[in-house]
Scaffold this motif. Structure first.
Motif, short mmCIF file in Angstrom:
data_model
loop_
_atom_site.label_atom_id
_atom_site.label_comp_id
_atom_site.label_asym_id
_atom_site.label_seq_id
_atom_site.Cartn_x
_atom_site.Cartn_y
_atom_site.Cartn_z
N SER A 158 0.82 -1.21 0.00
CA SER A 158 0.00 0.00 0.00
C SER A 158 0.86 1.27 0.00
CB SER A 158 -0.93 -0.01 1.21
OG SER A 158 -1.73 1.15 1.23
N ALA A 159 1.89 1.27 0.86
CA ALA A 159 2.78 2.43 0.92
C ALA A 159 3.53 2.60 -0.39
CB ALA A 159 3.76 2.28 2.08
N LEU A 160 3.99 1.49 -0.96
CA LEU A 160 4.73 1.56 -2.22
C LEU A 160 3.84 2.06 -3.36
CD1 LEU A 160 7.08 -1.54 -2.58
CD2 LEU A 160 7.70 0.88 -2.50
N ALA A 161 2.58 1.59 -3.40
CA ALA A 161 1.67 2.02 -4.46
C ALA A 161 1.45 3.53 -4.38
CB ALA A 161 0.35 1.28 -4.34
N THR A 162 1.29 4.05 -3.16
CA THR A 162 1.13 5.49 -2.98
C THR A 162 2.39 6.24 -3.41
OG1 THR A 162 -0.42 5.16 -1.16
CG2 THR A 162 0.66 7.31 -1.30
N TYR A 163 3.54 5.68 -3.07
CA TYR A 163 4.82 6.28 -3.47
C TYR A 163 4.94 6.36 -4.99
CZ TYR A 163 9.84 6.58 -4.36
OH TYR A 163 11.08 6.93 -4.83
N TYR A 164 4.69 5.22 -5.67
CA TYR A 164 4.84 5.20 -7.13
C TYR A 164 3.80 6.09 -7.81
CZ TYR A 164 8.12 1.31 -6.67
OH TYR A 164 9.20 0.52 -6.35
N MET A 165 2.60 6.16 -7.24
CA MET A 165 1.59 7.04 -7.81
C MET A 165 1.99 8.50 -7.66
SD MET A 165 -1.24 6.80 -9.44
CE MET A 165 -2.44 8.01 -10.04
N THR A 166 2.59 8.82 -6.53
CA THR A 166 3.05 10.19 -6.31
C THR A 166 4.17 10.55 -7.29
OG1 THR A 166 2.48 10.04 -3.97
CG2 THR A 166 4.02 11.78 -4.59
N VAL A 167 5.08 9.61 -7.52
CA VAL A 167 6.14 9.82 -8.51
C VAL A 167 5.53 10.04 -9.89
CG1 VAL A 167 8.07 8.73 -9.72
CG2 VAL A 167 7.90 8.55 -7.24
N LEU A 168 4.56 9.22 -10.24
CA LEU A 168 3.92 9.33 -11.54
C LEU A 168 3.27 10.69 -11.74
CD1 LEU A 168 3.14 7.84 -14.14
CD2 LEU A 168 1.12 6.98 -12.95
N GLN A 169 2.57 11.16 -10.73
CA GLN A 169 1.92 12.47 -10.83
C GLN A 169 2.97 13.59 -10.90
OE1 GLN A 169 -1.19 13.03 -7.90
NE2 GLN A 169 -2.05 11.02 -8.30
N GLY A 170 4.06 13.43 -10.15
CA GLY A 170 5.13 14.42 -10.22
C GLY A 170 5.78 14.47 -11.59
N MET A 171 5.92 13.31 -12.22
CA MET A 171 6.47 13.26 -13.57
C MET A 171 5.57 14.00 -14.55
SD MET A 171 7.83 9.29 -13.65
CE MET A 171 7.70 9.21 -15.44
N ALA A 172 4.26 13.85 -14.38
CA ALA A 172 3.31 14.54 -15.26
C ALA A 172 3.45 16.05 -15.14
CB ALA A 172 1.89 14.10 -14.93
N LEU A 173 3.56 16.54 -13.91
CA LEU A 173 3.71 17.97 -13.70
C LEU A 173 5.06 18.46 -14.22
CD1 LEU A 173 2.20 18.24 -10.11
CD2 LEU A 173 1.22 19.18 -12.21
#
Length: 205
Positions: A158-173
């Motif tokens: 769960s923590a890792l999924a949130t981490y990777y999702m945050t990275v993904l959104q940061g990449m988009a920005l």
């Protein structure tokens, strides 16, 4: 029996694709009906007749984005055998799309909230649901990796999924702000290395 009534006189798929790119670039609030009619090449009565409303058109555009621009990343996540490799492949597929010069930079689903839609709670909730779907896909892939033995048993999926999702959104920005494909690759390389070990260590401590 053929369709009754007057034919549309335009290609619905092409018109929707043009609307998608316009919303992708400017967001919901930043895109006017005048912008849409100019980009789609049809009058507003035809837009309402074919798509229902500006909001419905936006929702259809997001669904088109997911089915086209978002598809390579989802397939990479699902089909790449090893969990770590699957996450890396997903991030790289997204990086390819975020920096493709043929389309607006970044991710439509992430950037739509930044560029607008906050005045429409229903639309904002719709976008949150789309992002949650990606988070769930990442989480399921990590859990599969634990079950397959790709990841340590103590991994906090769960923590890792949130981490990777945050990275993904940061990449988009970052892509919207001008980051290159090489810039995003550096982020991916930094991302894939230690988070799994750190997650397992946190649970053991």
């Amino acid at each position: 029996m053929g369709e009754r009534g007057r034919p549309r006189g335009f290609d619905r798929d092409i018109a929707l694709r043009r609307a998608m790119e316009l919303f992708w670039h400017h967001g919901f609030d930043g895109t006017s009906m005048h912008d849409l009619t100019a980009a789609m090449g049809i009058a507003s009565p035809s837009i309402y007749a074919c798509f229902g409303s500006k909001e419905q058109l936006f929702r259809l555009a997001v669904e088109l984005y997911a089915a086209t621009e978002g598809l390579p990343a989802r397939l990479a996540l699902e089909r790449t055998p090893h969990a770590r490799a699957a996450i890396a492949a997903m991030l790289r597929a997204n990086a390819d799309r975020f920096t493709d010069p043929a389309t607006p930079p970044g991710c439509m689903v992430v950037l739509a909230s930044v560029a607008g839609s906050g005045k429409n709670p229903g639309l904002q909730a719709f976008l949150v649901e789309r992002r949650q779907e990606m988070h769930a896909a990442i989480l399921n892939r990590l859990r599969r990796g634990i079950a397959d033995g790709d990841l340590p048993p103590g991994t906090d999926a769960s923590a890792l999924a949130t981490y990777y999702m945050t990275v993904l959104q940061g990449m988009a920005l970052s892509a919207r702000d001008g980051a290159t494909r090489a810039d995003l690759e550096t982020v991916i390389e930094c991302t894939i290395g230690r988070p799994v070990e750190m997650s397992a260590a946190r649970l053991e401590s």
